[in-house]
Design a protein around this motif. Structure first.
Motif, PDB file in Angstrom:
ATOM      1  N   VAL A  32       0.845  -1.194   0.000  1.00  9.57           N
ATOM      2  CA  VAL A  32       0.000   0.000   0.000  1.00  9.57           C
ATOM      3  C   VAL A  32       0.879   1.242   0.000  1.00  9.57           C
ATOM      4  CG1 VAL A  32      -1.650   1.343   1.346  1.00  9.57           C
ATOM      5  CG2 VAL A  32      -1.952  -1.115   1.116  1.00  9.57           C
ATOM      6  N   PHE A  33       1.902   1.262   0.834  1.00  6.70           N
ATOM      7  CA  PHE A  33       2.813   2.410   0.890  1.00  6.70           C
ATOM      8  C   PHE A  33       3.590   2.552  -0.418  1.00  6.70           C
ATOM      9  CE2 PHE A  33       2.562   1.091   5.428  1.00  6.70           C
ATOM     10  CZ  PHE A  33       1.850   2.195   5.870  1.00  6.70           C
ATOM     11  N   GLN A  34       4.024   1.446  -0.985  1.00  6.18           N
ATOM     12  CA  GLN A  34       4.783   1.504  -2.236  1.00  6.18           C
ATOM     13  C   GLN A  34       3.912   2.020  -3.375  1.00  6.18           C
ATOM     14  OE1 GLN A  34       6.265  -2.514  -2.403  1.00  6.18           O
ATOM     15  NE2 GLN A  34       8.135  -1.981  -1.302  1.00  6.18           N
ATOM     16  N   ARG A  35       2.656   1.577  -3.449  1.00  9.47           N
ATOM     17  CA  ARG A  35       1.749   2.060  -4.511  1.00  9.47           C
ATOM     18  C   ARG A  35       1.498   3.554  -4.353  1.00  9.47           C
ATOM     19  NH1 ARG A  35      -0.940  -2.875  -3.474  1.00  9.47           N
ATOM     20  NH2 ARG A  35      -2.466  -1.780  -2.201  1.00  9.47           N
ATOM     21  N   LYS A  54       3.454   5.795  -2.864  1.00  4.17           N
ATOM     22  CA  LYS A  54       4.687   6.510  -3.190  1.00  4.17           C
ATOM     23  C   LYS A  54       4.842   6.585  -4.706  1.00  4.17           C
ATOM     24  CE  LYS A  54       9.675   6.283  -2.672  1.00  4.17           C
ATOM     25  NZ  LYS A  54      10.799   5.498  -2.172  1.00  4.17           N
ATOM     26  N   HIS A  55       4.586   5.488  -5.389  1.00  3.78           N
ATOM     27  CA  HIS A  55       4.712   5.452  -6.846  1.00  3.78           C
ATOM     28  C   HIS A  55       3.728   6.436  -7.491  1.00  3.78           C
ATOM     29  CE1 HIS A  55       5.714   3.775 -10.746  1.00  3.78           C
ATOM     30  NE2 HIS A  55       4.424   3.673 -10.990  1.00  3.78           N
ATOM     31  N   ALA A  56       2.497   6.483  -6.982  1.00  2.00           N
ATOM     32  CA  ALA A  56       1.475   7.365  -7.546  1.00  2.00           C
ATOM     33  C   ALA A  56       1.826   8.828  -7.333  1.00  2.00           C
ATOM     34  CB  ALA A  56       0.116   7.050  -6.918  1.00  2.00           C
ATOM     35  N   VAL A  57       2.377   9.159  -6.174  1.00  4.73           N
ATOM     36  CA  VAL A  57       2.707  10.544  -5.848  1.00  4.73           C
ATOM     37  C   VAL A  57       3.965  11.000  -6.565  1.00  4.73           C
ATOM     38  CG1 VAL A  57       3.434  12.058  -3.963  1.00  4.73           C
ATOM     39  CG2 VAL A  57       1.526  10.497  -3.618  1.00  4.73           C
ATOM     40  N   CYS A  58       4.912  10.109  -6.734  1.00  6.47           N
ATOM     41  CA  CYS A  58       6.216  10.475  -7.296  1.00  6.47           C
ATOM     42  C   CYS A  58       6.229  10.565  -8.812  1.00  6.47           C
ATOM     43  CB  CYS A  58       7.290   9.505  -6.807  1.00  6.47           C
ATOM     44  SG  CYS A  58       7.580   9.648  -5.027  1.00  6.47           S
ATOM     45  N   GLN A  59       5.185  10.106  -9.466  1.00  2.00           N
ATOM     46  CA  GLN A  59       5.193  10.173 -10.924  1.00  2.00           C
ATOM     47  C   GLN A  59       4.631  11.451 -11.443  1.00  2.00           C
ATOM     48  OE1 GLN A  59       3.471   6.718 -12.756  1.00  2.00           O
ATOM     49  NE2 GLN A  59       5.319   5.548 -12.377  1.00  2.00           N
TER      50      GLN A  59
END
Length: 54
Positions: free
Chosen positions: A44-47, A49-54
């Protein structure tokens, strides 16, 4: 994926020793106690982070 965080659980006293200073906590806090670990879903945290960082 559920990750076991238990190996990383430490007491406040251990954190204070490692950091080299005393945390300003109330006098009734047991600094030697190690609290329970809440289960965490790291994916959940990785998804997020990925969504925010793109």
């Amino acid at each position: 994926m559920l990750t076991d965080l238990a190996p990383y659980a430490v007491s406040v006293a251990q954190v204070e020793r490692a950091a080299g200073f005393t945390l300003p906590l109330p006098p009734n806090v047991d600094k030697t106690a190690i609290g329970g670990i809440w289960p965490s879903d790291v994916e959940v945290f990785q998804r997020r982070k990925h969504a925010v960082c793109q």
